[in-house]
Design a protein around this motif. Sequence first.
Motif, PDB file in Angstrom:
ATOM      1  N   ASP A 198      18.018 -35.058  64.693  1.00  0.00           N
ATOM      2  CA  ASP A 198      18.101 -35.026  63.234  1.00  0.00           C
ATOM      3  C   ASP A 198      17.552 -33.709  62.683  1.00  0.00           C
ATOM      4  O   ASP A 198      18.119 -33.128  61.753  1.00  0.00           O
ATOM      5  CB  ASP A 198      17.319 -36.203  62.637  1.00  0.00           C
ATOM      6  N   ARG A 202      19.532 -30.810  60.464  1.00  0.00           N
ATOM      7  CA  ARG A 202      19.029 -30.232  59.209  1.00  0.00           C
ATOM      8  C   ARG A 202      18.964 -28.713  59.291  1.00  0.00           C
ATOM      9  O   ARG A 202      19.296 -28.012  58.327  1.00  0.00           O
ATOM     10  CB  ARG A 202      17.648 -30.810  58.894  1.00  0.00           C
ATOM     11  N   LEU A 229      11.372 -28.428  56.532  1.00  0.00           N
ATOM     12  CA  LEU A 229      11.850 -28.697  57.890  1.00  0.00           C
ATOM     13  C   LEU A 229      10.814 -28.254  58.925  1.00  0.00           C
ATOM     14  O   LEU A 229      10.508 -28.994  59.878  1.00  0.00           O
ATOM     15  CB  LEU A 229      13.175 -27.972  58.122  1.00  0.00           C
TER      16      LEU A 229
END
Length: 466
Positions: A198, A202, A229
């Motif tokens: 994931d 991103r 992030l």
Amino acid sequence: MMSDAYFTTPFGRRPMTLGQLARQNAARAAASEGRVQKWQVFRDITEGKARLGVSDRSLAVLNALLSFHPETLLAAGNELVVFPSNRELSLRAHGMAPATLRRHLAALVEAGLVIRRDSPNGKRYARKGPGGVIETAYGFDLSPLVSRAGEFERIADDVRAHRKAVRLLRERITLLRRDARKLIQFAEQETLPGPWPDLADRLASLSSQLPPTTTKAVLEATANALQHLCNDVHKTLEDNIISQKMSADESQSERHLQTLSSEDSESEDRSIAATVPETPPALHQPTGRHDDVRLEDVLSACPTITDYCSTPITSWSELLKAADLVRTFLGIGRNAWHESCQLLGPRTAAAVIAAVLERHDQIHSPRAYLHALTARARIRTFSVGPMLLALRRAKLAAEQPTSDAATVNEEAAGRAIGTLPPHRPGTLSFPRFHPPIPLGRSDCTDPEEMNRYPVRGHFARPGPGT
């Protein structure tokens, strides 16, 4: 002299605009003591050309107009009108076409950088009085450069600050992308637990190329998203570090356990064997005989191996690492070491290396010696316990003042190995046997040896065949 009219209008069909009136009024209101450096003002205008609405070609024309003013400093209240012909102005503007020149002159007037002061017939000229002093001049007035110099400087500062902020944002985005990408790749290669797919998705959505015309707001939003992030990546890695540290603390507390069941001992052997670099999978399943040997017994009988560690040896893992280091000094290859770990077990193999190191001055070929012991382990005729016991007794006897105890215990240490099975010629070079040293004879040339070994009989240096 400047025209007596408060406002001046353009010649011909060019209309008058409200902006021209405002700029002429600002030029009139400029402080009389104002003095600016014309090339510094031109540099500020060049920095803020996008804000002022002028192009680089228009700036080339302005540069040509400034070159016709003889002074470097522009002072308010002085005559600041230049009146070059279109031909001369075109030459100084790098040969610009007449139509293009007229278009950019109009752009400079519209931007309020210069003011037209046209003559009655639209020509540019100056009328001089007595002594050659210019009384009246018709052309382009540079007064706005003096009256708006402070404005131009503020615009240039804002543009420079904006350009710096954009550059820093782009650098930050590049660094955040690099850090996130490499940390995610590291975590995936090390198979660390976490939502790495994931996070990688991103990062991919935030890795599109940003054109040079990207606005500051878009760059700030991208940088903030990348920062979030990276924060998630760092938090996941910190959780893994904390988890590994807790596991390490628990494994360290288990070192104090002295008694283990047979199942726990086997699992400990496998974990110890896993610490050997480049260990083949067979090492994790020892097939040889398991000796119930204690770490304290090995260190007591073979204290020399502790000299090869920077810290005291407190676990089998540390002993195995030290043995892996020592075997390179003894000339034992990696294959022979792995084979001994597989047949003897990691703990027994480490104990054998420690024993070989303890008697390295008596063993001619440690590699062949270890191979011989491994061959005995295959037929289950070797045990490390008597070897350690003999070395410990020899060590204790060496500390006693009785001189004959040394010979007896040396012979016991040699007998602990037992009799080796015969081998085919040419298959293995066993350690060289040392001839017996006769003691107590008159032809012994070393009196110190006679005093040291006054016992009867012979002393044979131990080897695999003793």
